[in-house]
Design an enzyme around this catalytic site. Structure first.
Site, PDB file in Angstrom:
ATOM      1  N   ASP A   1       2.888  -9.352   9.938  1.00 42.81           N
ATOM      2  CA  ASP A   1       3.366  -7.980   9.802  1.00 42.81           C
ATOM      3  C   ASP A   1       4.630  -7.936   8.943  1.00 42.81           C
ATOM      4  O   ASP A   1       5.425  -8.889   8.939  1.00 42.81           O
ATOM      5  CB  ASP A   1       3.663  -7.379  11.178  1.00 42.81           C
TER       6      ASP A   1
ATOM      7  N   ASP B   1      -7.942  -5.740  14.987  1.00 43.38           N
ATOM      8  CA  ASP B   1      -7.759  -7.114  15.444  1.00 43.38           C
ATOM      9  C   ASP B   1      -8.604  -7.407  16.686  1.00 43.38           C
ATOM     10  O   ASP B   1      -9.181  -8.490  16.827  1.00 43.38           O
ATOM     11  CB  ASP B   1      -6.283  -7.410  15.720  1.00 43.38           C
TER      12      ASP B   1
ATOM     13  N   GLN C   1       0.817  -1.209   0.000  1.00 44.17           N
ATOM     14  CA  GLN C   1       0.000   0.000   0.000  1.00 44.17           C
ATOM     15  C   GLN C   1       0.855   1.264   0.000  1.00 44.17           C
ATOM     16  O   GLN C   1       0.331   2.360   0.183  1.00 44.17           O
ATOM     17  CB  GLN C   1      -0.922   0.003   1.227  1.00 44.17           C
TER      18      GLN C   1
END
Length: 623
Positions: free
Chosen positions: A260, A375, A202
């Site tokens: 991540d 989350d 992104q």
């Protein structure tokens, strides 16, 4: 990278590998004691092989060495586990168990003499671990040495093995992302279990623009799918992976493993999370645990929950290890710091977390919150539908230490706004309790001269009150607006400690804090009155990060406070006019929150289905 889906169910192996026995980590900064502890004598530890010299004892009662038997008994269908290893030399291998109090017992043992690549198999029933306990093996030698390798813990397989997809969400962390991709590519056995790796980029600095990308891409081969999209935060990045699996690849029974981009990846986590997910009695969110990247021996938390009544994330489940040195020992009991007591999580952070596609089908996609609390909200929504979250001991990655991140940041806006949304969706959302807690927090920001942080909090409340339509763009505009707002407040800017504006080198005395006041309320009133009257104990001074509590910083006219990241300082200056203006704004906004809480809560609950739908995310992805 278009093409036919890789996500297909696989024929079951004869035995399902749940974890390997490793003796060293994926990086030189990681202590070998996290994998195998030399209790006596000398042992040479390599990644997949260990040589135990004569008259030595090595225990695998370590974070990565243990088999989490209690969690397998509670959540899975496997009645027995088998330990298989290959040995050369002479010595004894003992299979050892513990209970919830850490008391040990030997389950099985075998001595070998003059062995040459001999296979040793020891098995244990998973039947006495409901409240806690684990399994591991110890190696002991006498007059000869013993080499140990090819260690495997296996259980009976399911009829078919579910496909697994890894999703890496990244934003302008090119080197970190490439390191994580390379770590996955470096270990063939866990990589073999992964059908597809989605890298959702992104950022404006594209991962694919680096020369190294070609090498990593070649190593991952047809498994890699590299996707570019606008920045929709962590929620948008990770959800893209769920979307690809369920909507594009139509995988009805698949595991989607979030990772991540900035972790130090232990590839073994793929084996442990996917094996566990393949054997749970019901679809279950299976979370990896977080170890500190700056202090690799330390575990962040064994299991956590959020107090939705007080908007407090990261609460430690009773009995869970927290901020624990995994190579250390408990001072009271003298026992190794391991998670013997089974603890049940409320949610798991998405630094590494596996979500079965069946859960997505049942509860919808994550909310378009941009990031922070996405989350948590998803974990509690899944729980409301009967799906548990397990934070699996021994399945960990290293992530940047949370306490080295400064709270006074633009991210705080999303933390506060999304906490309100999650509380509105999944709790009683008591206006009195919510407003009282936020008002206290706001007052400490004002007293601590964190005017930008106070404004950040008010912006979060203001946008929450706008209702669910405010989330329609996935948080893109909110991210831009909060940065612009915070730029109006000078104390939000971090400066090098060697170049503090308005001060010459050596002109600031370091003024540390006195002990924490025993009576907070009278101190709070006194500090407030003094600020209104323009009184201060110190004109200017430097304050270490650890001393930056409001009751100390409020004694200054100007406080130069070390940032929690230790990368610079913030200059906080008392501004009575600004403090009064923000306080009036806060009082008005908190009254509105108190008055409108039930109405706004209903609006978010009514909009939940639409916000988490396929159509919403299709629109955000422009698909």
């Amino acid at each position: 990278m278009p093409g036919k889906s890789n996500l297909v169910e696989h024929e079951a192996p004869e035995k399902l590998l749940t974890q390997r026995g490793l003796f060293a980590g994926p990086s030189q900064i990681v202590s070998e004691d996290l994998y195998a502890e030399v209790k006596r004598g000398i042992a040479d530890r390599e990644r997949h092989r260990m040589m135990v010299h004569p008259n030595a004892t090595v225990s695998m009662n370590t974070y990565f060495g243990r088999f989490p038997a209690s969690y397998w008994q509670r959540w899975c269908v496997s009645p027995e586990v088998e330990l298989e290893l290959e040995v050369t030399g002479s010595g004894q291998v003992a299979l050892v168990a513990s209970d919830s109090e850490g008391e040990t017992r030997t389950v099985a043992a075998e001595k070998v003499v003059g062995a040459k690549a001999q296979t040793v198999r020891l098995s244990a029933k998973i039947d006495k671990f409901t409240d806690g306990g684990g399994l591991w093996f110890d190696v002991t030698t006498a007059d000869d040495s013993l080499a140990v390798e090819k260690v495997r813990w296996t259980v009976a397989p399911p009829k078919t093995v579910r496909p697994t997809a890894v999703v890496i969400c990244t934003f302008n962390r090119v080197d970190d992302c490439l390191n994580t991709m390379a770590a996955l590519a470096s270990d063939p056995e866990p990589l073999e279990l992964v059908d597809t790796i989605y890298v959702v980029d992104q950022g404006t600095d594209a991962v694919e623009s680096r020369e190294r990308f070609a090498d990593v891409s070649a190593a991952l081969g047809s498994k890699l799918r590299y996707i570019r999209q606008p920045n929709l935060g962590g929620a948008g990045g990770f959800t893209r992976g769920l979307y690809e699996v369920t909507e594009i690849d139509h995988a009805e029974h698949a595991n989607v493993l979030f990772m991540d981009d900035d972790v130090l990846c232990e590839p073994e986590i793929v084996i442990r999370l996917t094996a566990f997910a393949n054997r749970t009695t019901q679809p279950t969110i299976v979370g990896g645990q977080m170890l500190y990247l700056l202090h690799p021996n330390f575990l962040h938390v064994g299991a956590e929950y959020a107090n939705l009544d007080t908007l407090a994330p990261g609460q430690v489940v009773e009995g869970a290890l927290f901020n624990a040195d995994l190579t250390g020992y408990d001072e009271e009991t003298g026992k190794r710091n391991v998670q013997d007591k089974r603890v049940d999580a409320g949610y798991n952070g998405w630094w590494s977390c596996l979500i079965p596609s069946e859960i997505v089908k049942a509860v919808g996609y994550p909310l378009p919150l941009f990031f922070q609390w996405d989350d948590i909200e998803y974990g509690y929504r899944a729980r409301a539908h009967g799906f548990a979250t397990v934070s699996l001991p021994g399945a960990g990655v290293w992530h940047a230490d949370f306490h080295w991140k400064d709270w006074d940041d633009w991210h705080r806006y999303f933390n506060l706004r999304n906490a309100l949304i999650t509380s509105a969706l999944h709790s009683r959302f008591d206006p009195k309790m919510i407003v009282r807690g936020m008002a206290k927090q706001f007052a400490t920001y004002i007293l601590g001269m964190q005017y930008g942080l106070a404004a950040t909090q008010l912006k979060a409340v203001e946008d929450f009150l706008k209702g669910p339509d405010f989330l329609s763009d996935g948080g893109v505009q909110a991210a831009a607006d909060i940065r612009k707002l915070r730029a109006e407040y000078p104390e939000t800017v971090r400066h090098p400690a060697s170049e503090i504006p308005g001060f010459k080198p050596g002109s600031l005395p370091m003024i540390t804090a006195a002990p924490t006041p025993k009576l907070i309320a009278p101190v709070f009133v006194k500090r407030l009155v003094n600020q209104l009257l323009g009184k201060s104990a110190h004109e200017a001074g430097a304050v270490p990060a650890g001393d930056a509590a409001w009751w100390h910083v409020s004694l200054f006219n100007t406080a130069v406070v070390t940032d929690a990241s230790q990368e610079g300082v913030r200059v906080r200056k008392r501004d009575k006019e600004l403090a009064v203006r923000l306080s009036k704004q806060g009082a008005k906004l908190f009254r509105e929150l108190y008055r409108r809480a039930p109405e706004v809560q209903r609006s978010y609950r009514d909009a939940m289905g639409k916000l988490t739908s396929r159509d919403t995310w299709s629109r955000l992805y422009d698909l």
